[in-house]
Design a protein around this motif. Structure first.
Motif, PDB file in Angstrom:
ATOM      1  N   THR A   1      65.805  29.053  74.515  1.00  0.00           N
ATOM      2  CA  THR A   1      67.247  29.279  74.418  1.00  0.00           C
ATOM      3  C   THR A   1      67.856  29.459  75.804  1.00  0.00           C
ATOM      4  O   THR A   1      68.937  28.930  76.105  1.00  0.00           O
ATOM      5  CB  THR A   1      67.526  30.523  73.568  1.00  0.00           C
ATOM      6  OG1 THR A   1      66.889  30.382  72.296  1.00  0.00           O
ATOM      7  CG2 THR A   1      69.020  30.711  73.353  1.00  0.00           C
ATOM      8  N   GLY A   2      67.178  30.210  76.675  1.00  0.00           N
ATOM      9  CA  GLY A   2      67.660  30.366  78.041  1.00  0.00           C
ATOM     10  C   GLY A   2      67.719  29.055  78.783  1.00  0.00           C
ATOM     11  O   GLY A   2      68.635  28.811  79.577  1.00  0.00           O
ATOM     12  N   ALA A   3      66.739  28.164  78.519  1.00  0.00           N
ATOM     13  CA  ALA A   3      66.734  26.857  79.177  1.00  0.00           C
ATOM     14  C   ALA A   3      67.938  26.026  78.761  1.00  0.00           C
ATOM     15  O   ALA A   3      68.502  25.279  79.572  1.00  0.00           O
ATOM     16  CB  ALA A   3      65.441  26.112  78.844  1.00  0.00           C
ATOM     17  N   LEU A   4      68.369  26.153  77.500  1.00  0.00           N
ATOM     18  CA  LEU A   4      69.579  25.441  77.070  1.00  0.00           C
ATOM     19  C   LEU A   4      70.798  25.891  77.865  1.00  0.00           C
ATOM     20  O   LEU A   4      71.608  25.083  78.315  1.00  0.00           O
ATOM     21  CB  LEU A   4      69.818  25.688  75.580  1.00  0.00           C
ATOM     22  CG  LEU A   4      68.919  24.972  74.577  1.00  0.00           C
ATOM     23  CD1 LEU A   4      69.268  25.409  73.165  1.00  0.00           C
ATOM     24  CD2 LEU A   4      69.049  23.468  74.710  1.00  0.00           C
ATOM     25  N   GLY A   5      70.927  27.218  78.052  1.00  0.00           N
ATOM     26  CA  GLY A   5      72.081  27.726  78.771  1.00  0.00           C
ATOM     27  C   GLY A   5      72.061  27.426  80.251  1.00  0.00           C
ATOM     28  O   GLY A   5      73.101  27.400  80.897  1.00  0.00           O
ATOM     29  N   ALA A   6      70.871  27.188  80.806  1.00  0.00           N
ATOM     30  CA  ALA A   6      70.744  26.935  82.236  1.00  0.00           C
ATOM     31  C   ALA A   6      70.799  25.457  82.582  1.00  0.00           C
ATOM     32  O   ALA A   6      70.623  25.089  83.739  1.00  0.00           O
ATOM     33  CB  ALA A   6      69.435  27.531  82.756  1.00  0.00           C
ATOM     34  N   THR A   7      71.034  24.596  81.590  1.00  0.00           N
ATOM     35  CA  THR A   7      71.004  23.152  81.811  1.00  0.00           C
ATOM     36  C   THR A   7      72.323  22.536  81.393  1.00  0.00           C
ATOM     37  O   THR A   7      72.812  22.801  80.291  1.00  0.00           O
ATOM     38  CB  THR A   7      69.861  22.504  81.001  1.00  0.00           C
ATOM     39  OG1 THR A   7      68.635  23.169  81.300  1.00  0.00           O
ATOM     40  CG2 THR A   7      69.720  21.028  81.348  1.00  0.00           C
ATOM     41  N   ALA A   8      72.901  21.736  82.254  1.00  0.00           N
ATOM     42  CA  ALA A   8      74.118  21.014  81.906  1.00  0.00           C
ATOM     43  C   ALA A   8      73.844  20.054  80.759  1.00  0.00           C
ATOM     44  O   ALA A   8      72.756  19.483  80.670  1.00  0.00           O
ATOM     45  CB  ALA A   8      74.639  20.242  83.119  1.00  0.00           C
TER      46      ALA A   8
END
Length: 460
Positions: A386-393
């Motif tokens: 989930t954090g990776a989704l928020g950190a990726t355009a």
């Protein structure tokens, strides 16, 4: 970090929720079908008279194809062909598995036909997975992404329980049935994707997402977050996305980035520039390697203890059920404790569990410990994804996900080799001890202050 509420109109939010359900069904059907055929394919090859080395060769070649293809397929998906790639991939996989099932119903197909069908399905599933990455970020706002990722992970864990059991049952009735069922699962997935109403085209630098909140300087914040000068992960995003913005758009970026290979490497550049994404890749790759090694440790231990396939099946069923519970519990744990506490705690808890697995030989004891590993592991894994989704355009979701998939798949391919070597050269418990050592190093890394700061900034 507190996320702003979604500004999307109610009609768009309703369509997104409906499409999330369709994505879940597509993911669940695909997982069950793939697990069903994956469980019986080695049995089929052995039954047709092929030696074990042929079984291993087909598995290795198909894994290598996935590793090489994923970053390249992610480029057209990020450039706007996400839905078309998913539909074409589902159709190709359905034809491959349906054709193999038909050939098996007519007799004993040659190995070339089986290999062609398996490779075609691997190409299709790799393409579908690459295109599907980032769909969650396009279908729902940031605050809801954790629960959606949790439900998708739960579907994956559920397929580990239902798929092999279904495949074994169908194989007993007819060796063609598991492959026909897999073809049907791809048809279901294609129908679900076809029914989605949302625009699955990721907004680029010249096409802002109208539902995304905007920071004061006018830029759309990656992943829907408000840009913050003090957020380490956000700073990494800005640096990595600079390649696209400085080039003036996707077209000029392709010319300056070396064509398709340069575009495919954009995900790797973003991972290298973002502390949270580096942690996600490191954590998921290490833990995936550990879990697969512990699985083969279970095979070796139970076989040496005189236990048959029923005991191994019970261990796998228990671990799949535990993983399902852990995935569903992740959002609630995140809200109560936060990712900066959960990820280090889970990693440290995995260390003694792995070491204890080196000391047991009974099926019940091994099954209990392995189930505990599979129970706690998804709690941290879901939070990191989930954090990776928020950190990726949005325009880099597929390519960034391809980096994670390539490293974790490579670890899964390497794990059986390492487990076999350690068992042959040392003892049966050696793989579990090696896993404990690797987890201890990873746990120490997650307790470092910069790592905890990255977790608190984005994965929280």
């Amino acid at each position: 970090m507190e996320r702003p509420a979604s500004t999307a109109p109610p009609s768009r939010r309703g369509a997104g929720q409906r499409d999330v359900r369709l994505l879940w069904w597509a993911n669940a059907a695909d997982g069950i079908g793939s697990q069903a055929t994956g469980a019986v394919l080695p049995l089929l090859l052995l039954h047709l008279g092929h030696p074990p080395r042929t079984v291993g060769l087909i598995a290795g070649v198909s894994t290598a194809v996935g590793l090489l293809l994923a970053p390249l397929v992610a480029v057209p998906a990020d450039r706007g062909a996400r839905k078309r790639v998913m539909l074409a991939a589902s159709a190709l996989a359905a034809l491959a598995m349906g054709g193999l099932g038909l050939a098996l119903s007519l007799g004993s197909p040659p190995i070339a036909l089986i290999l062609t069908a398996v490779l075609a399905e691997r190409v299709a599933t790799t393409s579908f997975d690459a295109a599907a990455r980032g769909t969650v970020a396009l279908l729902c706002p940031g605050p809801e992404q954790g629960r959606v990722v949790s439900r998708l992970a739960a579907a994956d864990q559920g397929s580990l329980i239902v798929g092999p059991a279904l495949g074994g049952l169908l194989y007993q009735l007819s060796r063609a049935l598991p492959f026909a069922a897999d073809a049907l699962s791809y048809v279901i997935g294609a129908l679900c994707v076809r029914a989605m109403r949302s625009d699955l085209t990721a907004p680029g630098p010249d096409r802002a997402d109208p539902a995304a909140p905007r920071p004061a300087d006018g830029r759309t914040a990656p992943g829907g977050d408000t840009a913050s000068g003090g957020d380490t992960a956000a700073e990494g995003d800005t640096a990595a996305e600079g390649d696209t913005r400085r080039s003036g758009g996707p077209g000029r970026s392709r010319r300056r980035g070396g064509g398709l290979p340069g575009e495919a490497a954009a995900g790797l550049r973003l991972v290298r520039a973002t502390p949270l994404l580096r942690l996600v890749v490191l954590w998921c790759t290490t833990v995936n390697l550990v879990v697969v090694m512990l699985y083969y440790e279970a095979v070796f231990t139970l076989q040496r203890g005189g236990h048959g396939g029923a005991a191994l099946g019970a261990v796998l069923a228990a671990s799949g059920a535990a993983g399902l519970i852990g995935a569903l519990a992740a959002p609630g744990a995140a809200e109560r404790f936060g990712a900066s506490r959960i990820v280090p705690a889970v990693t440290w808890l995995l260390v003694p569990l792995a070491v204890l697995l080196a000391t047991v030989t009974g099926a019940w004891a091994y099954g209990l410990l392995f189930a505990l590993v599979c129970l706690v592991m998804p709690v941290a894994s879901v939070l990191l994804q989930t954090g990776a989704l928020g950190a990726t355009a949005p325009a880099l979701q597929a390519r960034t996900g391809a980096v994670l998939a390539t490293t974790t798949t490579g670890a899964a391919a390497l794990a059986p080799v390492l487990a076999g070597l350690l068992t042959d050269r040392l003892t049966t418990g050696a793989p579990a001890l090696a896993c404990g050592a690797a987890l201890a190093l990873l746990a120490a890394h997650t307790t470092r202050r910069p790592v905890r700061g990255a977790l608190a900034g984005r994965a929280g």
